[in-house]
Design a protein around this motif. Structure first.
Motif, short mmCIF file in Angstrom:
data_model
loop_
_atom_site.label_atom_id
_atom_site.label_comp_id
_atom_site.label_asym_id
_atom_site.label_seq_id
_atom_site.Cartn_x
_atom_site.Cartn_y
_atom_site.Cartn_z
N ARG A 85 0.78 -1.32 -0.04
CA ARG A 85 -0.12 0.40 -0.11
C ARG A 85 0.87 1.42 0.12
NH1 ARG A 85 -5.16 -1.30 -0.82
NH2 ARG A 85 -5.71 -2.80 -1.22
N GLU A 160 -8.71 7.52 -4.43
CA GLU A 160 -7.20 5.86 -4.84
C GLU A 160 -6.75 5.65 -3.55
OE1 GLU A 160 -6.30 5.83 -8.82
OE2 GLU A 160 -5.31 4.00 -7.63
N ILE A 163 -8.54 5.36 -0.28
CA ILE A 163 -8.55 4.08 0.33
C ILE A 163 -7.49 3.57 0.61
CG2 ILE A 163 -9.10 1.62 -1.46
CD1 ILE A 163 -11.19 4.20 -2.70
N ASN A 164 -6.39 3.32 0.05
CA ASN A 164 -5.13 3.00 0.39
C ASN A 164 -4.68 3.55 1.35
OD1 ASN A 164 -3.58 1.21 -1.93
ND2 ASN A 164 -4.06 3.40 -3.13
N ARG B 141 -11.60 -10.06 -7.20
CA ARG B 141 -11.81 -8.75 -6.11
C ARG B 141 -11.00 -7.47 -6.44
NH1 ARG B 141 -6.77 -9.27 -2.70
NH2 ARG B 141 -6.09 -8.89 -4.37
N ASP B 142 -10.00 -7.77 -7.89
CA ASP B 142 -8.89 -6.46 -7.55
C ASP B 142 -10.27 -5.66 -8.76
OD1 ASP B 142 -7.01 -7.43 -6.59
OD2 ASP B 142 -6.09 -7.62 -8.36
N TYR B 145 -12.71 -4.05 -6.86
CA TYR B 145 -12.23 -2.80 -6.49
C TYR B 145 -12.43 -1.62 -7.72
CZ TYR B 145 -10.26 -5.06 -2.35
OH TYR B 145 -10.05 -5.44 -0.61
N THR B 146 -11.55 -2.03 -8.55
CA THR B 146 -11.19 -1.26 -9.62
C THR B 146 -12.69 0.20 -10.05
OG1 THR B 146 -9.76 -2.60 -10.52
CG2 THR B 146 -10.61 -0.74 -11.77
N VAL B 149 -13.94 2.10 -6.86
CA VAL B 149 -13.35 3.07 -7.23
C VAL B 149 -13.73 4.27 -8.01
CG1 VAL B 149 -10.55 4.47 -8.05
CG2 VAL B 149 -10.68 2.55 -6.35
N MET B 166 -16.07 -2.80 -0.37
CA MET B 166 -15.32 -2.93 -0.53
C MET B 166 -14.32 -4.38 0.26
SD MET B 166 -12.43 0.59 -1.68
CE MET B 166 -12.20 -0.24 -3.08
N ARG B 170 -13.48 -7.12 0.67
CA ARG B 170 -12.32 -7.42 1.07
C ARG B 170 -12.18 -9.42 2.45
NH1 ARG B 170 -6.43 -6.16 2.47
NH2 ARG B 170 -6.25 -6.35 4.71
#
Lengths: 205, 205
Positions: A85, A160, A163-164, B141-142, B145-146, B149, B166, B170
């Protein structure tokens, strides 16, 4: 193994604060070492169980070592994830303050350090103290979430990075949970009383 | 314990899909039962270790039961956390589709079910198959997320529900990790070969 895990957490947060890509990569590279240590501890504890057939407190100690081993390995994962992250955050525009992330991190590092100390010294009183710290961690994480959500709602460009940062806070909170698990195990080892799932602060996740 | 945990996951996602507050609350209420089962399994396994002093495969089986026990309890936590996210989502305006969450959930439920089957039947071949499924979970999951976002960047009003979704993704991904852990333990039990930390898909988190 405890020392390497502690250093990984510290460096992952340091990498984030100082935007130090090299440091983040070092944490990620160290993770396989922690994994290897987990396998070694597991196989040594299993051998001891098989060969020495310990009873009572020795048996509890070995079972506890197996459990703490799992906790430490997971913390290693979480530190490595935090470093990833951090790398993502370094590549994105800086959203100015890191909110209370460094404070949360130092609280969590301190909890883990004391939980390992309580294990080494069989110090149930020290372990007890850690259980209450977990509430403070949860409160701080909630405050970070609230602030990040408010930020995202007004500035789409910070979605972005925010979220990280949110996942970093979540990783740190989960590390605190593992430190709490370790403290609970120590109390069980020393007193024979299982406090898991009994105190309001002794909660996973 | 496995059955209750499986049902909790299923109901937590169902509660989310159908916006069923009562169902979500039931999952949250069931968590203490899972926690109690963990304590029972732990103390029974410890007693068996102490009284019967098992060796070789029996010893491995008991240590494995202790580990799977931890995995199941954590999955229970994650299901309960998902139910809490569902409650939060029910109280917020519905952001239309749940993206691929239901698909991710059904993939994860299937992985857990098969990992428990592989344990009950000592089926290493079935367990092997689960390790590769974990990659599919990570990809899905990716993708979720994308998509979330992108949504948040264009619509500030969906920030809060999107973040909750989200964390649901997870949680589901972490349940898949625990199912993978269980499968790895089964392979170790059956073959004596420790595949943790060796396959690219055999990753926690």
């Amino acid at each position: 193994m405890g020392a390497l895990v502690e250093s990984s957490i510290h460096c992952s947060v340091q990498a984030l604060v100082e935007r130090d890509e090299r440091l983040a990569r070092r944490v990620i590279e160290d993770e396989p070492k922690i994994n290897q240590m987990q396998l070694d501890v597991d196989s040594r504890a299993t051998r001891l169980l098989a060969l020495n057939q310990p009873v009572a407190r020795d048996l509890r100690l070995l079972i506890m070592a197996l459990k703490i081993n799992t906790d430490l390995e997971r913390i290693g994962d979480l530190a490595s994830n935090t470093a990833k992250r951090a790398l993502a955050l370094i590549s994105l525009p800086q959203i100015k303050p890191l909110i209370d992330t460094p404070r949360l991190a130092s609280l969590v590092e301190d909890m883990l350090h004391r939980s390992l100390d309580s294990f080494v010294n069989r110090d149930a009183a020290l372990a007890e103290k850690i259980l209450t710290d977990d509430d403070e961690v949860d409160d701080l994480r909630d405050a970070i979430y609230t602030e990040l959500v408010a930020m995202m709602q007004t500035r789409p460009d910070v979605v972005e990075p925010a979220i990280n940062l949110m996942f970093v806070a979540r990783n740190l909170e989960r590390i605190a949970d593992h430190a709490t698990n370790i403290a609970e195990e120590v109390i069980f080892l020393v007193s024979g009383v299982d406090v898991r799932h009994s105190s309001p602060s002794g909660k996973h996740q």
